[in-house]
Design a protein around this motif. Sequence first.
Motif, PDB file in Angstrom:
ATOM      1  N   HIS A 282      -0.904   9.285  -4.797  1.00  0.00           N
ATOM      2  CA  HIS A 282      -1.572   7.996  -4.600  1.00  0.00           C
ATOM      3  C   HIS A 282      -1.457   7.405  -3.204  1.00  0.00           C
ATOM      4  N   GLY A 283      -0.859   8.127  -2.257  1.00  0.00           N
ATOM      5  CA  GLY A 283      -0.704   7.590  -0.911  1.00  0.00           C
ATOM      6  C   GLY A 283      -1.728   8.137   0.057  1.00  0.00           C
ATOM      7  N   ARG A 284      -1.556   7.758   1.303  1.00  0.00           N
ATOM      8  CA  ARG A 284      -2.440   8.230   2.372  1.00  0.00           C
ATOM      9  C   ARG A 284      -1.839   9.413   3.134  1.00  0.00           C
ATOM     10  N   GLY A 285      -0.555   9.643   2.964  1.00  0.00           N
ATOM     11  CA  GLY A 285       0.093  10.752   3.664  1.00  0.00           C
ATOM     12  C   GLY A 285       0.108  10.576   5.164  1.00  0.00           C
ATOM     13  N   GLU A 286       0.189   9.335   5.642  1.00  0.00           N
ATOM     14  CA  GLU A 286       0.127   9.062   7.077  1.00  0.00           C
ATOM     15  C   GLU A 286       1.498   8.967   7.735  1.00  0.00           C
ATOM     16  N   ALA A 287       2.550   9.182   6.959  1.00  0.00           N
ATOM     17  CA  ALA A 287       3.921   9.186   7.488  1.00  0.00           C
ATOM     18  C   ALA A 287       4.759  10.058   6.558  1.00  0.00           C
ATOM     19  N   PHE A 288       6.008  10.257   6.906  1.00  0.00           N
ATOM     20  CA  PHE A 288       6.907  10.975   6.011  1.00  0.00           C
ATOM     21  C   PHE A 288       6.902  10.279   4.661  1.00  0.00           C
ATOM     22  N   SER A 289       6.927  11.062   3.591  1.00  0.00           N
ATOM     23  CA  SER A 289       7.191  10.485   2.277  1.00  0.00           C
ATOM     24  C   SER A 289       8.718  10.415   2.141  1.00  0.00           C
TER      25      SER A 289
ATOM     26  N   HIS B  33       0.817  -1.224   0.000  1.00  0.00           N
ATOM     27  CA  HIS B  33       0.000   0.000   0.000  1.00  0.00           C
ATOM     28  C   HIS B  33       0.851   1.276   0.000  1.00  0.00           C
ATOM     29  N   LEU B  34       1.967   1.249  -0.734  1.00  0.00           N
ATOM     30  CA  LEU B  34       2.868   2.393  -0.924  1.00  0.00           C
ATOM     31  C   LEU B  34       3.590   2.808   0.353  1.00  0.00           C
ATOM     32  N   ARG B  35       3.793   1.857   1.267  1.00  0.00           N
ATOM     33  CA  ARG B  35       4.479   2.131   2.534  1.00  0.00           C
ATOM     34  C   ARG B  35       5.751   1.299   2.644  1.00  0.00           C
ATOM     35  N   THR B  36       6.758   1.889   3.277  1.00  0.00           N
ATOM     36  CA  THR B  36       8.003   1.165   3.545  1.00  0.00           C
ATOM     37  C   THR B  36       8.340   1.292   5.022  1.00  0.00           C
ATOM     38  N   GLU B  37       9.186   0.391   5.468  1.00  0.00           N
ATOM     39  CA  GLU B  37       9.703   0.439   6.839  1.00  0.00           C
ATOM     40  C   GLU B  37      11.201   0.214   6.761  1.00  0.00           C
ATOM     41  N   ALA B  38      11.966   1.184   7.205  1.00  0.00           N
ATOM     42  CA  ALA B  38      13.426   1.087   7.205  1.00  0.00           C
ATOM     43  C   ALA B  38      13.909   0.998   8.647  1.00  0.00           C
ATOM     44  N   THR B  39      14.902   0.152   8.872  1.00  0.00           N
ATOM     45  CA  THR B  39      15.469  -0.024  10.204  1.00  0.00           C
ATOM     46  C   THR B  39      16.943   0.342  10.179  1.00  0.00           C
ATOM     47  N   HIS B  40      17.339   1.216  11.101  1.00  0.00           N
ATOM     48  CA  HIS B  40      18.733   1.591  11.269  1.00  0.00           C
ATOM     49  C   HIS B  40      19.427   0.427  11.971  1.00  0.00           C
ATOM     50  N   VAL B  41      20.393  -0.184  11.310  1.00  0.00           N
ATOM     51  CA  VAL B  41      20.993  -1.416  11.809  1.00  0.00           C
ATOM     52  C   VAL B  41      21.643  -1.237  13.179  1.00  0.00           C
ATOM     53  N   ALA B  42      22.415  -0.178  13.370  1.00  0.00           N
ATOM     54  CA  ALA B  42      23.153  -0.006  14.618  1.00  0.00           C
ATOM     55  C   ALA B  42      22.253   0.211  15.831  1.00  0.00           C
ATOM     56  N   SER B  43      21.119   0.891  15.645  1.00  0.00           N
ATOM     57  CA  SER B  43      20.271   1.234  16.797  1.00  0.00           C
ATOM     58  C   SER B  43      18.950   0.479  16.844  1.00  0.00           C
ATOM     59  N   GLY B  44      18.519  -0.047  15.711  1.00  0.00           N
ATOM     60  CA  GLY B  44      17.215  -0.699  15.658  1.00  0.00           C
ATOM     61  C   GLY B  44      16.054   0.264  15.492  1.00  0.00           C
ATOM     62  N   THR B  45      16.325   1.548  15.377  1.00  0.00           N
ATOM     63  CA  THR B  45      15.281   2.552  15.173  1.00  0.00           C
ATOM     64  C   THR B  45      14.641   2.356  13.806  1.00  0.00           C
ATOM     65  N   THR B  46      13.326   2.533  13.742  1.00  0.00           N
ATOM     66  CA  THR B  46      12.641   2.365  12.463  1.00  0.00           C
ATOM     67  C   THR B  46      12.007   3.666  11.998  1.00  0.00           C
ATOM     68  N   ILE B  47      11.923   3.794  10.700  1.00  0.00           N
ATOM     69  CA  ILE B  47      11.250   4.919  10.060  1.00  0.00           C
ATOM     70  C   ILE B  47      10.241   4.332   9.081  1.00  0.00           C
ATOM     71  N   LEU B  48       9.020   4.827   9.145  1.00  0.00           N
ATOM     72  CA  LEU B  48       7.988   4.429   8.201  1.00  0.00           C
ATOM     73  C   LEU B  48       7.832   5.517   7.159  1.00  0.00           C
ATOM     74  N   THR B  49       7.574   5.128   5.933  1.00  0.00           N
ATOM     75  CA  THR B  49       7.248   6.116   4.902  1.00  0.00           C
ATOM     76  C   THR B  49       5.918   5.746   4.276  1.00  0.00           C
ATOM     77  N   ASP B  50       5.265   6.757   3.732  1.00  0.00           N
ATOM     78  CA  ASP B  50       4.008   6.583   3.019  1.00  0.00           C
ATOM     79  C   ASP B  50       4.044   7.539   1.838  1.00  0.00           C
ATOM     80  N   ALA B  51       3.489   7.125   0.737  1.00  0.00           N
ATOM     81  CA  ALA B  51       3.396   8.033  -0.407  1.00  0.00           C
ATOM     82  C   ALA B  51       2.497   9.207  -0.013  1.00  0.00           C
ATOM     83  N   PRO B  52       2.794  10.407  -0.510  1.00  0.00           N
ATOM     84  CA  PRO B  52       1.947  11.558  -0.196  1.00  0.00           C
ATOM     85  C   PRO B  52       0.577  11.450  -0.870  1.00  0.00           C
ATOM     86  N   VAL B  53      -0.375  12.157  -0.336  1.00  0.00           N
ATOM     87  CA  VAL B  53      -1.744  12.135  -0.853  1.00  0.00           C
ATOM     88  C   VAL B  53      -1.782  12.522  -2.329  1.00  0.00           C
ATOM     89  N   ASP B  54      -0.946  13.483  -2.728  1.00  0.00           N
ATOM     90  CA  ASP B  54      -0.960  13.925  -4.127  1.00  0.00           C
ATOM     91  C   ASP B  54      -0.247  12.951  -5.067  1.00  0.00           C
TER      92      ASP B  54
END
Length: 135
Positions: free
Chosen positions: A34-41, A11-32
């Motif tokens: 085809h995305g929902r704009g529910e996270a950083f693009s 659904h046009l979303r990704t999840e990236a994990t920083h290997v050293a810390s385990g921190t995750t970032i979610l992305t979503d396509a922007p509304v303009d």
Amino acid sequence: MSTATARYAGHLRTEATHVASGTTILTDAPVDNHGRGEAFSPTDLVGAALGACMMTIMGIVAERHDLDLTGVRWDVTKHMLADPRRIGQLDVVFRLPATLTEKERNLLEKAARTCPVALSLNPEIRQQVQFEYSA
């Protein structure tokens, strides 16, 4: 070793994990786009990375000169171009303490402009950076 690992969540979303810390970032396509704009693009992250990088470099310089920049805030505005779809301009506005001297201001502003993200971006992407000083 990898810096990050990532997966497509559908659904046009990704999840990236920083290997050293385990921190995750979610992305979503922007509304303009085809995305929902529910996270950083992904392009939002480029703008956020520019501001964070500039602030980090200013922070390094500030620590060397015993300056406290805790609480400094900034805003990033991304301007997209249509054909081809890409970032055309990034506006960054920093709000720094008015108590900084002219010499300190010049030192920090120069440092910000030398951040690796700013120097790595395609030169066709305009970078409009402002520094505001207030109490």
